[in-house]
Enzyme design. Structure first.
Site, PDB file in Angstrom:
ATOM      1  N   GLU A 250       0.837  -1.206   0.000  1.00 31.28           N
ATOM      2  CA  GLU A 250       0.000   0.000   0.000  1.00 31.28           C
ATOM      3  C   GLU A 250       0.864   1.245   0.000  1.00 31.28           C
ATOM      4  O   GLU A 250       1.962   1.233   0.556  1.00 31.28           O
ATOM      5  CB  GLU A 250      -0.862   0.036   1.275  1.00 31.28           C
ATOM      6  CG  GLU A 250      -1.902  -1.034   1.314  1.00 31.28           C
ATOM      7  CD  GLU A 250      -2.702  -1.026   2.613  1.00 31.28           C
ATOM      8  OE1 GLU A 250      -3.579  -1.877   2.763  1.00 31.28           O
ATOM      9  OE2 GLU A 250      -2.430  -0.175   3.478  1.00 31.28           O
ATOM     10  N   LYS A 252       2.406   4.422   1.337  1.00 27.98           N
ATOM     11  CA  LYS A 252       2.614   4.908   2.709  1.00 27.98           C
ATOM     12  C   LYS A 252       2.451   6.425   2.668  1.00 27.98           C
ATOM     13  O   LYS A 252       3.356   7.140   2.267  1.00 27.98           O
ATOM     14  CB  LYS A 252       4.011   4.528   3.200  1.00 27.98           C
ATOM     15  CG  LYS A 252       4.279   4.962   4.626  1.00 27.98           C
ATOM     16  CD  LYS A 252       5.683   4.547   5.046  1.00 27.98           C
ATOM     17  CE  LYS A 252       5.905   4.678   6.532  1.00 27.98           C
ATOM     18  NZ  LYS A 252       5.628   5.988   7.088  1.00 27.98           N
ATOM     19  N   ARG A 257      -1.305   9.748  11.537  1.00 27.53           N
ATOM     20  CA  ARG A 257      -2.149   8.572  11.718  1.00 27.53           C
ATOM     21  C   ARG A 257      -3.345   8.934  12.582  1.00 27.53           C
ATOM     22  O   ARG A 257      -3.203   9.619  13.586  1.00 27.53           O
ATOM     23  CB  ARG A 257      -1.343   7.483  12.399  1.00 27.53           C
ATOM     24  CG  ARG A 257      -2.073   6.165  12.531  1.00 27.53           C
ATOM     25  CD  ARG A 257      -1.118   5.126  13.081  1.00 27.53           C
ATOM     26  NE  ARG A 257      -1.680   3.806  13.062  1.00 27.53           N
ATOM     27  CZ  ARG A 257      -0.939   2.692  13.005  1.00 27.53           C
ATOM     28  NH1 ARG A 257       0.364   2.767  12.928  1.00 27.53           N
ATOM     29  NH2 ARG A 257      -1.513   1.506  13.021  1.00 27.53           N
ATOM     30  N   ARG A 272      -1.568   8.929  16.830  1.00 26.23           N
ATOM     31  CA  ARG A 272      -0.683   7.770  16.959  1.00 26.23           C
ATOM     32  C   ARG A 272      -0.304   7.548  18.415  1.00 26.23           C
ATOM     33  O   ARG A 272      -0.098   6.436  18.851  1.00 26.23           O
ATOM     34  CB  ARG A 272       0.565   8.036  16.125  1.00 26.23           C
ATOM     35  CG  ARG A 272       1.771   7.207  16.481  1.00 26.23           C
ATOM     36  CD  ARG A 272       2.419   6.676  15.267  1.00 26.23           C
ATOM     37  NE  ARG A 272       3.707   6.052  15.405  1.00 26.23           N
ATOM     38  CZ  ARG A 272       4.231   5.484  16.484  1.00 26.23           C
ATOM     39  NH1 ARG A 272       3.588   5.500  17.623  1.00 26.23           N
ATOM     40  NH2 ARG A 272       5.416   4.916  16.447  1.00 26.23           N
ATOM     41  N   GLU A 302      -4.705   7.510   7.373  1.00 27.97           N
ATOM     42  CA  GLU A 302      -3.674   8.533   7.401  1.00 27.97           C
ATOM     43  C   GLU A 302      -4.356   9.818   6.921  1.00 27.97           C
ATOM     44  O   GLU A 302      -5.031   9.829   5.893  1.00 27.97           O
ATOM     45  CB  GLU A 302      -2.517   8.132   6.474  1.00 27.97           C
ATOM     46  CG  GLU A 302      -1.283   8.966   6.642  1.00 27.97           C
ATOM     47  CD  GLU A 302      -0.421   8.574   7.860  1.00 27.97           C
ATOM     48  OE1 GLU A 302      -0.817   7.703   8.646  1.00 27.97           O
ATOM     49  OE2 GLU A 302       0.654   9.181   8.014  1.00 27.97           O
ATOM     50  N   PHE A 342      -6.865   2.798   5.927  1.00 28.51           N
ATOM     51  CA  PHE A 342      -6.043   1.600   5.702  1.00 28.51           C
ATOM     52  C   PHE A 342      -6.341   0.419   6.612  1.00 28.51           C
ATOM     53  O   PHE A 342      -5.754  -0.642   6.448  1.00 28.51           O
ATOM     54  CB  PHE A 342      -4.550   1.941   5.703  1.00 28.51           C
ATOM     55  CG  PHE A 342      -3.993   2.462   6.999  1.00 28.51           C
ATOM     56  CD1 PHE A 342      -3.725   1.599   8.037  1.00 28.51           C
ATOM     57  CD2 PHE A 342      -3.708   3.809   7.146  1.00 28.51           C
ATOM     58  CE1 PHE A 342      -3.188   2.075   9.226  1.00 28.51           C
ATOM     59  CE2 PHE A 342      -3.176   4.298   8.331  1.00 28.51           C
ATOM     60  CZ  PHE A 342      -2.915   3.421   9.380  1.00 28.51           C
TER      61      PHE A 342
HETATM   62  P1  ATP Z   1       7.634   4.425  13.886  1.00 21.79           P
HETATM   63  O1  ATP Z   1       6.828   3.268  13.356  1.00 21.79           O
HETATM   64  O2  ATP Z   1       9.090   4.141  13.984  1.00 21.79           O
HETATM   65  O3  ATP Z   1       7.047   5.035  15.087  1.00 21.79           O
HETATM   66  P2  ATP Z   1       6.463   6.330  12.266  1.00 21.79           P
HETATM   67  O4  ATP Z   1       5.374   6.568  13.232  1.00 21.79           O
HETATM   68  O5  ATP Z   1       7.097   7.485  11.612  1.00 21.79           O
HETATM   69  O6  ATP Z   1       7.627   5.507  12.811  1.00 21.79           O
HETATM   70  P3  ATP Z   1       6.584   4.370  10.307  1.00 21.79           P
HETATM   71  O7  ATP Z   1       6.945   3.138  11.065  1.00 21.79           O
HETATM   72  O8  ATP Z   1       7.616   5.028   9.492  1.00 21.79           O
HETATM   73  O9  ATP Z   1       5.845   5.408  11.233  1.00 21.79           O
HETATM   74  O10 ATP Z   1       5.377   3.971   9.426  1.00 21.79           O
HETATM   75  C1  ATP Z   1       4.181   3.566   9.966  1.00 21.79           C
HETATM   76  C2  ATP Z   1       3.229   4.713   9.813  1.00 21.79           C
HETATM   77  O11 ATP Z   1       2.903   4.913   8.452  1.00 21.79           O
HETATM   78  C3  ATP Z   1       1.890   4.454  10.459  1.00 21.79           C
HETATM   79  O12 ATP Z   1       1.922   4.779  11.811  1.00 21.79           O
HETATM   80  C4  ATP Z   1       0.945   5.327   9.675  1.00 21.79           C
HETATM   81  O13 ATP Z   1       0.858   6.584  10.289  1.00 21.79           O
HETATM   82  C5  ATP Z   1       1.633   5.540   8.350  1.00 21.79           C
HETATM   83  N1  ATP Z   1       0.918   4.984   7.189  1.00 21.79           N
HETATM   84  C6  ATP Z   1       0.730   5.643   6.012  1.00 21.79           C
HETATM   85  N2  ATP Z   1       0.089   4.886   5.131  1.00 21.79           N
HETATM   86  C7  ATP Z   1      -0.157   3.684   5.721  1.00 21.79           C
HETATM   87  C8  ATP Z   1      -0.782   2.486   5.302  1.00 21.79           C
HETATM   88  N3  ATP Z   1      -1.280   2.336   4.076  1.00 21.79           N
HETATM   89  N4  ATP Z   1      -0.833   1.469   6.202  1.00 21.79           N
HETATM   90  C9  ATP Z   1      -0.319   1.595   7.443  1.00 21.79           C
HETATM   91  N5  ATP Z   1       0.290   2.709   7.897  1.00 21.79           N
HETATM   92  C10 ATP Z   1       0.373   3.758   7.051  1.00 21.79           C
END
Ligand code: ATP
Length: 586
Positions: A250, A252, A257, A272, A302, A342
């Site tokens: 998917e 990102k 979030r 989040r 998101e 998502f």
């Molecule tokens: P961390 O997970 O280290 O806390 P982060 O919060 O920046 O880092 P990442 O791990 O980089 O997040 O990526 C996960 C995040 O991506 C999710 O918390 C969500 O906010 C975002 N996201 C965007 N699109 C999607 C998707 N299709 N499915 C799941 N998460 C998504």
């Protein structure tokens, strides 16, 4: 229950650095706690009155605490301030002054946990005019009845400085030992916590209904589920191997979030970190009301900033303008958002967290009525590394950070609160920054919609390649134009309009209108990225891909002084891309 039992336990916990000892002291305390107080004691040990997501803080500033200490002890505020300078700890200072109280309180009564908790609650709820006075006298009343040791922990709690270092997981361990029959209970308690984010409720159900109650623990609307998180890998092959050869990939999206709890007309949005952020996104709540068919649901999305004019995605930073208490209406207009759904965790009585992802997605698709501002995350199902790579480039081209690849196996449940290999993120390993503007040639345009009907929604812009004497596209730009610019663009470009793509223009995109390459405008972007669509630098950095400017914005400067052949060249764009890679690491 006497509050002194809590103060004694805190003192012991504070004195140790060993987690096991800490757990033992906590077990002792929990065992001494009557059933009806267990949730309150759990919250108090974490310096809280309620779970975090309720957003209720006691909110006593140090100054107010000093006034209350003065009132309870009969010493002056200046004396207390002096002492505080020396100790640097409001708890210790309180203890000192309560120990040398000038007046003795008549009818001093031992403090009970109920009394302390209720008073804290009144302090948290005090608002408006007179709130300060009320808080001061409530705190002074408690201190007047407290022993010096109790007083120390009371002021630390109300000022948000009770830092015992008891992690959530330590509380779960202690509960398992005290009431769950041992460490084996921990797994069930942890799941209950992960789906409710409420340690107090977990404790209460455990003491009242035992482990059976915990095993039956249900997802509840209004209680945020701790988010599932992704691991990270940097090659499509590795990702596919890890996910059993096939996965859902998917986009990102690069936003914030949101976990939406929908209960008929009532919508609550959690971040989040599980803060209630409904008041920041009333527009998102409205969108959900219109686009979700279920009566009750917990959905994840998101929330992405979009350009109000073009509907294109904007960088994540723009959402920061929405983090405010006042002027939210104006911020909604200036920084509107779209939702990319998502996941579905609960729908009309059905707990979906225990279902594999393909089933959750099916439910999500059945529940969402898609529209311009509410979409289901763009995805493919693939077992092919090249296809995954192409989709990754497409995601970046569209303003996303990369992909989240998700397991579609039988075990692909929603692992609340866990970072695991069921979700794997595939992100760019750099993030560049474009510091300089570029001058680009207008080679085509796309019709506008909505407010932009009758003018252009975006222009197709190109860099110049002197070697082949061609113009190669690097972006579609719809941002940065004023109403006046928009009104003038069709007139300005009309003399250059041609019925088909100009032979010197190389483009994979089909513009609605084509122009001969004449007009030059100045543009700034967020960065230069690899692009599967644009033709500038095609095959020069990566096979099958070119370079694009991400989040391009017209600076307001037309460059009539420049001929199309004086525009920024393909070579310069490549250099800018390379120098970006050198300076930036994520
Ligand atoms: P961390 O997970 O280290 O806390 P982060 O919060 O920046 O880092 P990442 O791990 O980089 O997040 O990526 C996960 C995040 O991506 C999710 O918390 C969500 O906010 C975002 N996201 C965007 N699109 C999607 C998707 N299709 N499915 C799941 N998460 C998504």
């Amino acid at each position: 229950m006497r509050y002194s039992l809590i103060a004694d336990a805190y003192e012991k916990i504070e004195a140790t650095t060993k987690r096991l000892e800490m757990t033992d002291y906590l077990v002792d305390l929990l065992k001494k706690t009557p059933k009806e107080l267990i949730d309150k004691v759990v919250y108090l040990t974490q310096g809280k009155l309620y779970p975090d997501f309720m957003g209720i803080e006691i909110g006593v500033a140090e100054k107010l605490a000093i006034r209350a200490i003065a009132r309870a002890s009969g010493h002056s505020e200046t004396e207390i301030e002096e002492d505080l300078k020396r100790t640097g700890d409001i708890g210790e200072t309180t203890q000192n002054f309560v120990a040398k109280k000038k007046q003795v309180t008549l009818f001093q009564q031992p403090l009970t946990v109920q009394k302390v908790y209720e008073t804290f609650e009144k302090m948290a709820k005090a608002s408006g005019e007179g709130a300060m006075d009320l808080k001061t006298s409530l705190l002074a009343g408690l201190l007047a009845n407290a022993t010096p040791k109790e007083a120390k922990y009371i002021t630390r709690t109300v000022t948000g400085k009770l830092r015992l270092g008891i992690a959530d997981m330590t509380v779960l361990d202690a509960l398992a030992i005290a009431y769950g029959g041992g460490k084996e209970a921990r797994e069930f308690l942890e799941r209950a916590y992960n789906i409710s984010s409420d340690l107090g409720r977990v404790a209460k159900v455990l003491v009242e209904e035992g482990l059976e109650g915990i095993k039956k623990f249900k997802v509840m609307i209004g209680e945020p589920i701790r988010p599932m998180l992704a691991e990270r890998l940097s090659s499509p092959q590795e990702i596919l191997e890890k996910l059993g050869g096939k996965c859902v990939a998917e986009f990102k999206y690069d936003g914030e979030r949101i976990q939406a709890h929908i209960d008929n007309e009532k919508i609550t949005l959690f971040s989040r970190r599980l803060e209630n952020i409904t008041s920041q996104y009333p527009d998102a709540a409205e969108l959900l009301k219109k686009h979700v068919k279920a009566k009750q649901a917990i959905l994840e999305a998101e929330c992405v900033a979009i350009d109000p004019e073009t509907g294109e995605m904007r960088p994540f930073q723009e959402l920061m303008h929405r983090r405010r208490k006042y002027g939210i209406q104006k911020a909604i207009e200036e920084y509107p958002v779209s939702l990319f759904m998502f996941d579905a965790l609960y729908i009309d009585g059905k707990d979906l967290t225990v279902e594999p992802y393909p089933i959750r997605r099916e439910f999500l698709e059945k529940t969402i009525i898609e529209g311009e501002r509410v979409r289901i995350a763009e995805y493919i199902i693939t077992d092919n590394p090249e296809e995954l790579e192409r989709f990754f480039l497409l995601a970046i081209e569209n303003g996303c950070e990369g992909l989240i690849c998700k397991s579609i196996g039988k075990d692909s449940i929603y692992r609340a609160g866990a970072r695991g290999w069921l979700w794997i993120k595939y992100k760019r390993d750099y993030k560049g920054e474009m510091t300089d503007t570029v001058d680009l040639v207008i080679v085509g345009a796309f019709h506008g919609k909505g407010r932009r009907a009758g003018t252009y929604g975006a222009l197709l812009l190109a860099a110049y390649d002197p070697e082949t004497d061609t113009f190669k596209t690097v972006c579609k730009c719809g941002s940065g134009f004023t109403d006046e610019d928009l009104a003038n663009l069709p007139k300005m470009l009309e003399p250059h309009r041609i019925p088909h793509k100009h032979p010197r223009v190389i483009s994979n995109l089909e513009a609605d209108v084509w122009f001969e390459p004449k007009k030059v405008i100045e543009v700034i972007g967020a960065e230069i990225t690899i692009s599967p669509i644009h033709t500038c630098a095609k095959d020069k950095i990566r096979k099958g891909a070119g370079l694009a400017i991400r989040f391009p914005r017209f600076t307001g400067n037309y460059r009539p002084d420049k001929a199309a052949e004086d525009a920024t060249t393909e070579k310069e764009i490549i250099e800018m891309y390379r120098s970006q890679l050198k300076v930036s690491t994520e």
